[in-house]
Every structure is written in C-alpha cells, then in structure tokens.
Scaffold this motif. Structure first.
Motif, PDB file in Angstrom:
ATOM      1  N   UNK A  69       0.844  -1.202   0.000  1.00 45.00           N
ATOM      2  CA  UNK A  69       0.000   0.000   0.000  1.00 45.00           C
ATOM      3  C   UNK A  69       0.877   1.250   0.000  1.00 45.00           C
ATOM      4  N   UNK A  70       1.905   1.251   0.827  1.00 43.04           N
ATOM      5  CA  UNK A  70       2.806   2.405   0.897  1.00 43.04           C
ATOM      6  C   UNK A  70       3.518   2.613  -0.432  1.00 43.04           C
ATOM      7  N   UNK A  71       3.967   1.533  -1.047  1.00 42.98           N
ATOM      8  CA  UNK A  71       4.659   1.638  -2.337  1.00 42.98           C
ATOM      9  C   UNK A  71       3.713   2.196  -3.399  1.00 42.98           C
ATOM     10  N   UNK A  72       2.463   1.766  -3.387  1.00 36.84           N
ATOM     11  CA  UNK A  72       1.489   2.277  -4.368  1.00 36.84           C
ATOM     12  C   UNK A  72       1.287   3.774  -4.178  1.00 36.84           C
ATOM     13  N   UNK A  73       1.174   4.217  -2.922  1.00 30.16           N
ATOM     14  CA  UNK A  73       1.018   5.650  -2.655  1.00 30.16           C
ATOM     15  C   UNK A  73       2.247   6.431  -3.096  1.00 30.16           C
ATOM     16  N   UNK A  74       3.423   5.889  -2.825  1.00 32.58           N
ATOM     17  CA  UNK A  74       4.657   6.560  -3.237  1.00 32.58           C
ATOM     18  C   UNK A  74       4.787   6.607  -4.759  1.00 32.58           C
ATOM     19  N   UNK A  75       4.316   5.568  -5.421  1.00 33.42           N
ATOM     20  CA  UNK A  75       4.374   5.539  -6.878  1.00 33.42           C
ATOM     21  C   UNK A  75       3.522   6.659  -7.466  1.00 33.42           C
ATOM     22  N   UNK A  76       2.374   6.915  -6.857  1.00 35.92           N
ATOM     23  CA  UNK A  76       1.519   8.021  -7.314  1.00 35.92           C
ATOM     24  C   UNK A  76       2.258   9.348  -7.163  1.00 35.92           C
ATOM     25  N   UNK A  77       2.917   9.539  -6.016  1.00 37.44           N
ATOM     26  CA  UNK A  77       3.671  10.784  -5.786  1.00 37.44           C
ATOM     27  C   UNK A  77       4.818  10.908  -6.778  1.00 37.44           C
ATOM     28  N   UNK A  78       5.524   9.838  -7.037  1.00 35.84           N
ATOM     29  CA  UNK A  78       6.643   9.870  -7.986  1.00 35.84           C
ATOM     30  C   UNK A  78       6.141  10.194  -9.388  1.00 35.84           C
ATOM     31  N   UNK A  79       5.033   9.611  -9.792  1.00 34.92           N
ATOM     32  CA  UNK A  79       4.482   9.895 -11.113  1.00 34.92           C
ATOM     33  C   UNK A  79       4.098  11.372 -11.249  1.00 34.92           C
ATOM     34  N   UNK A  80       3.476  11.917 -10.205  1.00 34.24           N
ATOM     35  CA  UNK A  80       3.106  13.328 -10.240  1.00 34.24           C
ATOM     36  C   UNK A  80       4.348  14.211 -10.300  1.00 34.24           C
TER      37      UNK A  80
END
Length: 104
Positions: A69-80
């Motif tokens: 879950x944390x990795x998915x949230x971080x992936x969203x931030x990295x993409x943005x």
C-alpha cells in the motif's frame, strides 16, 4: 572361612540386599523412560518453534501488504513529480516572476 565371608561374600550380599540387582535388571526400562522423556522435551521445543515460525509468517504477510500500500502511494507521488518536472523543463527559468519563464 570368616575372612572369605567378610572379604567377598559380605559385599555381594550387601549389594543384593541394597537393591543392586534390581537396579541392574531395571536399567533398560529406566534408560528407555529417560530417552522417551528427552524425546518429549525435544518435540515440545520443535512444536514451539513451529508455532513461532507460523506467527512470524503471518506477521510478515501483514507487513508485506502494508508495504505494498505504501509503495502504491509513493508511486503516485513519484508519477506526479515526474509530470511536474517534465512540464518545468520546457521553461527557461522556473522562478514564477521571471520574464524568461515563458516557453521558447
């Protein structure tokens, strides 16, 4: 004769009367019982180890799910952030009030 009795026969009779023969006869059963008790203790240790390993495995599964879950949230931030960086690369200057901020 008295000397023979006190030297040899008396210790033998004392040994027999004191339970020495019984101890020799029961030695095998005493040994087997001790081995069985030792195996039972070892088995209990193994069972506790198995229980601990199962608990650790369940805890690692929960931790793994949380990390996903944390990795998915971080992936969203990295993409943005990647989108923002690619957008800013088109400007000559990134200062908001600068004249050079306009795109080429």
């Amino acid at each position: 004769m008295h000397e023979f009795f006190t030297t040899f026969l008396e210790p033998i009779l004392t040994f027999i009367a004191g339970g020495g023969i019984v101890a020799i006869v029961k030695w095998r059963s005493i040994k087997k019982q001790a081995e069985a008790e030792a195996m039972k203790a070892v088995q209990e240790v193994y069972q506790e180890t198995i229980k601990d390993l199962r608990e650790d495995k369940e805890m690692m599964k929960r931790d793994n799910a949380e990390l996903r879950v944390i990795v998915a949230e971080l992936q969203i931030v990295v993409n943005q952030n990647s989108k923002d960086i690619s957008e800013l690369k088109g400007y000559k200057c990134i200062v908001l009030d600068c004249k050079l901020r306009k795109k080429e």
